[in-house]
Design a protein around this motif. Sequence first.
Motif, PDB file in Angstrom:
ATOM      1  N   ILE A 183       0.853  -1.197   0.000  1.00  0.00           N
ATOM      2  CA  ILE A 183       0.000   0.000   0.000  1.00  0.00           C
ATOM      3  C   ILE A 183       0.882   1.237   0.000  1.00  0.00           C
ATOM      4  CG2 ILE A 183      -1.813   1.227   1.209  1.00  0.00           C
ATOM      5  CD1 ILE A 183      -2.532  -1.395   2.566  1.00  0.00           C
ATOM      6  N   ALA A 216      -6.864   9.377  10.627  1.00  0.00           N
ATOM      7  CA  ALA A 216      -8.304   9.266  10.836  1.00  0.00           C
ATOM      8  C   ALA A 216      -8.878   8.094  10.050  1.00  0.00           C
ATOM      9  CB  ALA A 216      -8.994  10.560  10.431  1.00  0.00           C
ATOM     10  N   LEU A 217      -8.297   7.830   8.878  1.00  0.00           N
ATOM     11  CA  LEU A 217      -8.816   6.746   8.046  1.00  0.00           C
ATOM     12  C   LEU A 217      -8.312   5.379   8.496  1.00  0.00           C
ATOM     13  CD1 LEU A 217      -8.630   8.371   4.505  1.00  0.00           C
ATOM     14  CD2 LEU A 217     -10.640   8.019   5.936  1.00  0.00           C
ATOM     15  N   GLY A 218      -7.463   5.364   9.528  1.00  0.00           N
ATOM     16  CA  GLY A 218      -7.076   4.080  10.086  1.00  0.00           C
ATOM     17  C   GLY A 218      -5.632   3.681   9.868  1.00  0.00           C
ATOM     18  N   TYR A 219      -4.830   4.613   9.361  1.00  0.00           N
ATOM     19  CA  TYR A 219      -3.398   4.347   9.298  1.00  0.00           C
ATOM     20  C   TYR A 219      -2.821   4.476  10.702  1.00  0.00           C
ATOM     21  CZ  TYR A 219      -0.804   3.945   4.880  1.00  0.00           C
ATOM     22  OH  TYR A 219      -0.179   3.491   3.761  1.00  0.00           O
ATOM     23  N   ARG A 268       1.747   7.339  -6.083  1.00  0.00           N
ATOM     24  CA  ARG A 268       0.710   8.309  -6.447  1.00  0.00           C
ATOM     25  C   ARG A 268       1.076   9.701  -5.940  1.00  0.00           C
ATOM     26  NH1 ARG A 268      -4.636   4.850  -4.757  1.00  0.00           N
ATOM     27  NH2 ARG A 268      -4.510   3.317  -6.439  1.00  0.00           N
ATOM     28  N   LEU A 272      -8.064  -0.196   0.751  1.00  0.00           N
ATOM     29  CA  LEU A 272      -6.681  -0.673   0.674  1.00  0.00           C
ATOM     30  C   LEU A 272      -6.211  -1.064   2.064  1.00  0.00           C
ATOM     31  CD1 LEU A 272      -4.883   1.928  -1.653  1.00  0.00           C
ATOM     32  CD2 LEU A 272      -5.397  -0.454  -2.164  1.00  0.00           C
ATOM     33  N   LEU A 273      -6.558  -0.204   3.036  1.00  0.00           N
ATOM     34  CA  LEU A 273      -6.135  -0.487   4.407  1.00  0.00           C
ATOM     35  C   LEU A 273      -6.763  -1.774   4.924  1.00  0.00           C
ATOM     36  CD1 LEU A 273      -6.114   2.988   6.173  1.00  0.00           C
ATOM     37  CD2 LEU A 273      -4.219   1.640   5.322  1.00  0.00           C
ATOM     38  N   LEU A 312       0.749   4.168  -2.640  1.00  0.00           N
ATOM     39  CA  LEU A 312       0.429   5.545  -2.255  1.00  0.00           C
ATOM     40  C   LEU A 312       1.590   6.479  -2.542  1.00  0.00           C
ATOM     41  CD1 LEU A 312      -1.386   5.174   1.153  1.00  0.00           C
ATOM     42  CD2 LEU A 312      -2.329   5.983  -1.004  1.00  0.00           C
ATOM     43  N   ARG A 359     -10.095   2.114  11.387  1.00  0.00           N
ATOM     44  CA  ARG A 359      -9.970   1.466  10.087  1.00  0.00           C
ATOM     45  C   ARG A 359     -11.191   0.601   9.775  1.00  0.00           C
ATOM     46  NH1 ARG A 359      -4.474  -1.782   8.839  1.00  0.00           N
ATOM     47  NH2 ARG A 359      -3.707   0.271   9.416  1.00  0.00           N
ATOM     48  N   ARG A 377     -16.064   8.227   0.516  1.00  0.00           N
ATOM     49  CA  ARG A 377     -14.893   7.636   1.163  1.00  0.00           C
ATOM     50  C   ARG A 377     -15.244   7.149   2.570  1.00  0.00           C
ATOM     51  NH1 ARG A 377      -9.727  11.364   2.204  1.00  0.00           N
ATOM     52  NH2 ARG A 377     -11.203  12.361   3.618  1.00  0.00           N
ATOM     53  N   LYS A 415      -7.298  -4.287   3.125  1.00  0.00           N
ATOM     54  CA  LYS A 415      -6.736  -5.366   2.287  1.00  0.00           C
ATOM     55  C   LYS A 415      -7.815  -6.117   1.518  1.00  0.00           C
ATOM     56  CE  LYS A 415      -2.433  -5.931   4.666  1.00  0.00           C
ATOM     57  NZ  LYS A 415      -2.566  -5.056   5.844  1.00  0.00           N
ATOM     58  N   ARG A 426     -12.783  -4.304  -4.535  1.00  0.00           N
ATOM     59  CA  ARG A 426     -12.566  -2.890  -4.240  1.00  0.00           C
ATOM     60  C   ARG A 426     -13.232  -2.023  -5.307  1.00  0.00           C
ATOM     61  NH1 ARG A 426      -6.754  -3.636  -3.319  1.00  0.00           N
ATOM     62  NH2 ARG A 426      -6.410  -2.449  -5.214  1.00  0.00           N
ATOM     63  N   GLU A 431      -9.294   6.787  -6.431  1.00  0.00           N
ATOM     64  CA  GLU A 431      -8.243   6.430  -5.474  1.00  0.00           C
ATOM     65  C   GLU A 431      -8.558   6.933  -4.070  1.00  0.00           C
ATOM     66  OE1 GLU A 431      -4.694   6.451  -8.840  1.00  0.00           O
ATOM     67  OE2 GLU A 431      -5.053   8.235  -7.608  1.00  0.00           O
ATOM     68  N   GLU A 489     -11.087   4.653  -2.695  1.00  0.00           N
ATOM     69  CA  GLU A 489     -10.516   3.306  -2.558  1.00  0.00           C
ATOM     70  C   GLU A 489      -9.652   3.172  -1.295  1.00  0.00           C
ATOM     71  OE1 GLU A 489      -7.386   2.574  -5.286  1.00  0.00           O
ATOM     72  OE2 GLU A 489      -7.794   0.436  -5.465  1.00  0.00           O
ATOM     73  N   PHE A 490      -9.079   4.320  -0.856  1.00  0.00           N
ATOM     74  CA  PHE A 490      -8.082   4.293   0.225  1.00  0.00           C
ATOM     75  C   PHE A 490      -8.470   3.433   1.439  1.00  0.00           C
ATOM     76  CE2 PHE A 490      -5.837   5.865   3.896  1.00  0.00           C
ATOM     77  CZ  PHE A 490      -4.546   5.967   3.434  1.00  0.00           C
ATOM     78  N   PRO A 491      -9.665   3.640   2.035  1.00  0.00           N
ATOM     79  CA  PRO A 491     -10.002   2.838   3.226  1.00  0.00           C
ATOM     80  C   PRO A 491     -10.034   1.339   2.926  1.00  0.00           C
ATOM     81  CG  PRO A 491     -11.554   4.648   2.920  1.00  0.00           C
ATOM     82  CD  PRO A 491     -10.721   4.594   1.687  1.00  0.00           C
TER      83      PRO A 491
END
Lengths: 391, 234
Positions: free
Chosen positions: A3, A286-289, A10, B114-115, A7, B87, B159, B117, B123, B107, B110-112
Amino acid sequence: MKIALKLAWRNLTGAGLRTWLNVLVLSFSFVVIIWLKGIMTGWDHQAKTDMTQWEIGGGQYWHESYDPYDPFTLAGSHAKLPSQLQNAKKAGDLTGLLLTQGAIFPEGRMMSVVIKGLDPGQSILKLPSRKLDTTASAIPAIIGNMMAKHSKLKAGDYVTLRWRNANGTFDATDVLITDIFSSNVPAVDAGQIYIPLATLQEVMLLPDEISLIVLRDKTDGWNEIPGWNYKSKTELTKQVDEMIKTKSAGQTVLYFILLLLAMLAIFDTQVLSIFRRQKEIGTYVALGYTKQQVVGLFTVEGSMHAVLAALLSAAYGLPFLSWQAKAGWTMPVDTSEFGMAIAQTLYPVYSAGLVIGTVLTVTITTAIVSYLPARKIARMNPTDALRGKLQ
Amino acid sequence: METQTIISVKEMYKRFPMGKTEFTALENLNLDFAQGEFTGLIGPSGSGKTTLLNILGSLDVPTLGEATVLGKSIGKLNTHEAAMLRRESLGFIFQSYNLLAVHTVFENVEFPLLLLKIPSQERRKMVQEALEWVGLSDKIRSKPPQLSGGQCQRVAIARAMVKKPKLVLADEPTANLDAANSHHILKTMLTLNQELKTTFIFATHDEKVISYLNRKIYLLDGRVDKDEVVTHNK
Ligand SMILES: Nc1ncnc2c1ncn2[C@@H]1O[C@H](COP(=O)(O)OP(=O)(O)O)[C@@H](O)[C@H]1O
Ligand SMILES: [Mg+2]
């Protein structure tokens, strides 16, 4: 990791010009470091090759009392060619030189010189000995560029040469400079004058006597001979090897300065982007990273510059470097002013180790330099980051 | 209708250090939220709305008391566990959208995933579905700078919703939007709330948002001033 790579790719391509400028700077340092190291290696190679071709051949026998660092030993260091070497002489695998202390008087000034008697027919040393094979009104002599410059002598000039014969009596005559050769080996040039061996033996009253014997390169099986000291090529080039070692310390400094400049660009970009992209960092969290993942992302992003730079370097660097290896690099200034063994045109020599080593060093350094500022992210408060609060 | 409590806040305080003293941003809060709520934290600027949302979103921790979100006590999670909670179960919508500017709409949404998996094929389907919800299927290849504010916020909603989280936290989502766009995104969110049973909690002082809510919690200086459930027919 996958990932992060996705990223990072990108983000980098999205950042556009800034990314490509950094990549360009990095790729320059790749190519310049490799080229510079190549030139240095080429120089070392050339120094050694020149020394072999002009001065030491494939090794030498020194008369037992000959000491190149003590010109006063010259008067007593000579003997006839030992019988063990007669066959090698017939095969043309060696040439003898007679050396003596002397002086020339260009424009009335006195210059102390070493007079070398050289066989005009020899083909072991690159010295243009054939130019000594002329029947002129005076004794023919050749000197090197450096010597010509100091004495202001040109080809065709006459100069008075003085020496002391075997009986210790001073004698002098005019010699005719028939050629001025250009060599990168100062030892065969500075303070040296060459005249035909037979002539020197005659005026010195030392028929058939020689001081040192130069052996043809790529011949071996030379044994110790009583009355003579055998000096192998390895032994005689040891000095150059040591000089190369000393020089590489200086090169390393240069290498680091170049690396530092490239790293400055990356470091700057990283610090700036971590500062400018706080909100983005907050969003990732915030998105979970996890914060570690964000640190990883920024490190990968920074390191990716080096990977892109390596690819770009391959695109324009490979043709450039290989062209340089063929065409050589001609120094824009007159190198004979340098007073050191350097050719006007140097041919860079690259090894796989050099290329791989440079790419690895730059990439690893980039990764470290990218990671250092990114660590700051781990200490960031996500709520502050989201608000874009300056830290 | 019996509904499950998914958030419970008990005697919770949040204090920020301020020089030598402390500033109390939230004071003795006691609140329960049920699944499927469409609730607003309403109050003037500085009343503590964002602070409360941040704690519910596990981006911050209570100073005292307890906040339990989806069975997890926020104050007791380590940073990794908090990241996993966000997440897997939470969606965020911000006032300024917080989209990744150099990434395409696809993209960004899509990000969440990807996390999480999720495989690429799936996706793609999920992103397309989420973009249909917000009516942006035709902008899939655009980048945020090419979109209007309303479109950006719809991407942000997609998102937040693409992984069908249990809870969506939206901090002043209409603050940068005009009336038409505000109503558009609110209707979208209300529809998703009703179809997917996603719980929405807003922080807002926008009358347009308030008119859509089915529960209004008024905050004043970090305390609950009023907590009313509305039955309306919008
Ligand atoms: N990290 C912080 N440090 C100090 N004070 C803060 C911090 N975050 C918020 N505050 C203060 O807490 C109060 C509530 O803030 P906030 O929750 O952002 O209010 P709202 O979102 O309702 O406008 C404000 O007075 C704000 O200054
Ligand atoms: Mg706020």
